[in-house]
Design an enzyme around this catalytic site. Sequence first.
Site, mmCIF file in Angstrom:
data_model
loop_
_atom_site.group_PDB
_atom_site.id
_atom_site.type_symbol
_atom_site.label_atom_id
_atom_site.label_comp_id
_atom_site.label_asym_id
_atom_site.label_seq_id
_atom_site.Cartn_x
_atom_site.Cartn_y
_atom_site.Cartn_z
ATOM 1 N N LYS A 1 0.834 -1.209 0.000
ATOM 2 C CA LYS A 1 0.000 0.000 0.000
ATOM 3 C C LYS A 1 0.870 1.261 0.000
ATOM 4 O O LYS A 1 2.056 1.198 0.335
ATOM 5 C CB LYS A 1 -0.921 -0.014 1.233
ATOM 6 C CG LYS A 1 -0.160 0.002 2.560
ATOM 7 C CD LYS A 1 -1.097 -0.275 3.746
ATOM 8 C CE LYS A 1 -0.330 -0.280 5.049
ATOM 9 N NZ LYS A 1 -1.188 -0.706 6.191
ATOM 10 N N ARG B 1 -10.651 -0.291 15.026
ATOM 11 C CA ARG B 1 -10.700 0.372 13.719
ATOM 12 C C ARG B 1 -11.742 -0.382 12.899
ATOM 13 O O ARG B 1 -12.891 -0.428 13.312
ATOM 14 C CB ARG B 1 -9.286 0.352 13.131
ATOM 15 C CG ARG B 1 -9.003 1.404 12.100
ATOM 16 C CD ARG B 1 -7.521 1.502 11.772
ATOM 17 N NE ARG B 1 -6.987 0.284 11.138
ATOM 18 C CZ ARG B 1 -5.737 0.157 10.701
ATOM 19 N NH1 ARG B 1 -4.893 1.157 10.814
ATOM 20 N NH2 ARG B 1 -5.324 -0.958 10.134
ATOM 21 N N HIS C 1 -6.248 -7.411 13.195
ATOM 22 C CA HIS C 1 -5.045 -6.571 13.169
ATOM 23 C C HIS C 1 -4.699 -6.199 14.608
ATOM 24 O O HIS C 1 -5.581 -5.857 15.391
ATOM 25 C CB HIS C 1 -5.324 -5.317 12.337
ATOM 26 C CG HIS C 1 -4.103 -4.494 12.025
ATOM 27 N ND1 HIS C 1 -2.912 -5.044 11.589
ATOM 28 C CD2 HIS C 1 -3.897 -3.153 12.052
ATOM 29 C CE1 HIS C 1 -2.035 -4.076 11.384
ATOM 30 N NE2 HIS C 1 -2.592 -2.918 11.659
ATOM 31 N N ARG D 1 0.935 -10.653 6.950
ATOM 32 C CA ARG D 1 0.903 -9.436 6.138
ATOM 33 C C ARG D 1 2.168 -8.644 6.467
ATOM 34 O O ARG D 1 2.251 -7.962 7.472
ATOM 35 C CB ARG D 1 -0.358 -8.616 6.456
ATOM 36 C CG ARG D 1 -1.659 -9.409 6.261
ATOM 37 C CD ARG D 1 -2.897 -8.546 6.469
ATOM 38 N NE ARG D 1 -2.968 -7.907 7.766
ATOM 39 C CZ ARG D 1 -3.457 -8.473 8.873
ATOM 40 N NH1 ARG D 1 -3.940 -9.707 8.847
ATOM 41 N NH2 ARG D 1 -3.469 -7.813 10.013
ATOM 42 N N TYR E 1 14.228 31.766 5.264
ATOM 43 C CA TYR E 1 13.054 32.540 5.663
ATOM 44 C C TYR E 1 13.048 32.812 7.160
ATOM 45 O O TYR E 1 13.361 31.928 7.951
ATOM 46 C CB TYR E 1 11.778 31.774 5.317
ATOM 47 C CG TYR E 1 11.503 31.661 3.845
ATOM 48 C CD1 TYR E 1 11.334 32.795 3.056
ATOM 49 C CD2 TYR E 1 11.397 30.416 3.245
ATOM 50 C CE1 TYR E 1 11.064 32.681 1.695
ATOM 51 C CE2 TYR E 1 11.125 30.296 1.891
ATOM 52 C CZ TYR E 1 10.958 31.435 1.132
ATOM 53 O OH TYR E 1 10.691 31.311 -0.204
ATOM 54 N N CYS F 1 12.814 25.171 3.028
ATOM 55 C CA CYS F 1 11.894 25.833 2.098
ATOM 56 C C CYS F 1 11.148 24.775 1.274
ATOM 57 O O CYS F 1 11.393 23.583 1.419
ATOM 58 C CB CYS F 1 12.657 26.759 1.161
ATOM 59 S SG CYS F 1 13.793 27.877 2.005
ATOM 60 N N MET F 2 10.261 25.226 0.388
ATOM 61 C CA MET F 2 9.481 24.271 -0.403
ATOM 62 C C MET F 2 10.379 23.403 -1.281
ATOM 63 O O MET F 2 10.158 22.197 -1.419
ATOM 64 C CB MET F 2 8.462 25.017 -1.279
ATOM 65 C CG MET F 2 7.517 24.078 -2.021
ATOM 66 S SD MET F 2 6.396 24.927 -3.128
ATOM 67 C CE MET F 2 5.332 25.809 -1.995
ATOM 68 N N ASP F 3 11.404 24.025 -1.880
ATOM 69 C CA ASP F 3 12.205 23.319 -2.879
ATOM 70 C C ASP F 3 13.685 23.247 -2.527
ATOM 71 O O ASP F 3 14.461 22.640 -3.265
ATOM 72 C CB ASP F 3 12.092 24.033 -4.235
ATOM 73 C CG ASP F 3 10.669 24.472 -4.503
ATOM 74 O OD1 ASP F 3 9.802 23.586 -4.555
ATOM 75 O OD2 ASP F 3 10.417 25.688 -4.607
HETATM 76 C C1 LIG Z 1 -0.475 -1.650 6.895
HETATM 77 C C2 LIG Z 1 -1.057 -2.903 7.457
HETATM 78 C C3 LIG Z 1 -0.235 -4.023 7.696
HETATM 79 C C4 LIG Z 1 1.266 -3.978 7.578
HETATM 80 O O1 LIG Z 1 1.828 -3.559 8.794
HETATM 81 P P1 LIG Z 1 3.412 -3.469 9.010
HETATM 82 O O2 LIG Z 1 3.567 -3.034 10.396
HETATM 83 O O3 LIG Z 1 3.895 -2.451 8.019
HETATM 84 O O4 LIG Z 1 3.948 -4.813 8.696
HETATM 85 C C5 LIG Z 1 -0.853 -5.200 8.096
HETATM 86 N N1 LIG Z 1 -2.190 -5.259 8.291
HETATM 87 C C6 LIG Z 1 -2.997 -4.190 8.119
HETATM 88 C C7 LIG Z 1 -4.452 -4.329 8.364
HETATM 89 C C8 LIG Z 1 -2.455 -2.976 7.697
HETATM 90 O O5 LIG Z 1 -3.253 -1.915 7.542
#
Ligand SMILES: *Cc1c(COP(=O)(O)O)cnc(C)c1O
Length: 365
Positions: free
Chosen positions: A41, A135, A165, A218, A264, A310-312
Amino acid sequence: MAVTGWHRPTWVEINRANIRANIENERRHLPEKVDLLAVVKADAYGHGMLEVAHIAKDAGARGFCVAILDEALALREAGFDELVLVMGAVPLEYAKLAAEKQISVTVFDVDWLRQLPELKIPLRIHLKVDTGMGRLGVRSFDAVRDVEDEIAKRQDLVFEGIFTHFATADQLETSYFEKQLGCFKEVVASLKERPAIIHCANSAAALLQNQHDFDAVRFGISMYGLTPSLEIAPVLPFALRPALSFYTEIVQVKELAAGDCVSYGATYERKSQEWVATLPVGYADGFIRAYSGFEVSIDGERMPVIGRVCMDQCIIRLPRYYPTGTKVTLIGEPNTADEAASHLGTINYEVTCLISERVPKKYIL
Ligand SMILES: *Cc1c(COP(=O)(O)O)cnc(C)c1O
């Protein structure tokens, strides 16, 4: 369309071999039957989604996890035909698109299923259980049963997975983690039918906790070679290899006299003669204003960002004269993403995600 700066000497370097090694080490660490799902992601936490997906696939990842449907669609568009799970909410009106592309979606509310019109093609579902993260997820055995019943009633739904999670897997104190794990196991035991992929671990749990009871992990932050937290860094089962470095080059060097100011607000005033350098990187690149005071490095020697970013552009103090074109490490050894995170008051995840699309990525090895 975001414009990427290929004609400016500011870039991110991604070491493919390190990502590969992190995945291979984790796969060796896991029980044989447990699959690794690569979490790609947010443009692979700033590392480039499609590039990382190729590396992960070659290193034996079974599939991918993303946050939003568009990320899953981009993987399909690029030709990946492995499992892709959208872990975030997919709006009802796009369920058909997900089904057409064989993208697995997360269900966390039985009403979503009840409102889903007949699809005619199978939609793969992973039921999300909220065991304490607060969540997304269903929160009761009844809700789990309702989802199961709804899936069983219909021809167009495939109960592919169930997951949860953890909120505290990256802490050494495990009582809350154990509570969540126990709850998840109870939910799984209560199912009438066991789906193919039962998964709960993020990187921290995948590194520190036994996965014998599960089918997949994951794996996110640690695929990129970063620790899920500083607290567990000393107890990780193998050395992680950071894949991302952020570089720029000096575009101007000047000698300031006592009383001269920088940037700045003229917040930085010289007390004596010194060399300073202007760098072509700023907050629009994700090198945010809070980096002021952070120590970047040249050839491993640290030197501070002075005045406001700064921005850049931004300015650093040099210990001595360096020529224009000298390479400067913004993030990398020895000024790591973890150090940057400490300076910014955040976590390494945010440090790499912040780097903007204006910064080109170069892949090595
Ligand atoms: C982003 C995410 C992960 C990955 O977590 P890490 O700590 O980067 O390994 C796993 N499960 C869910 C639901 C997530 O949103």
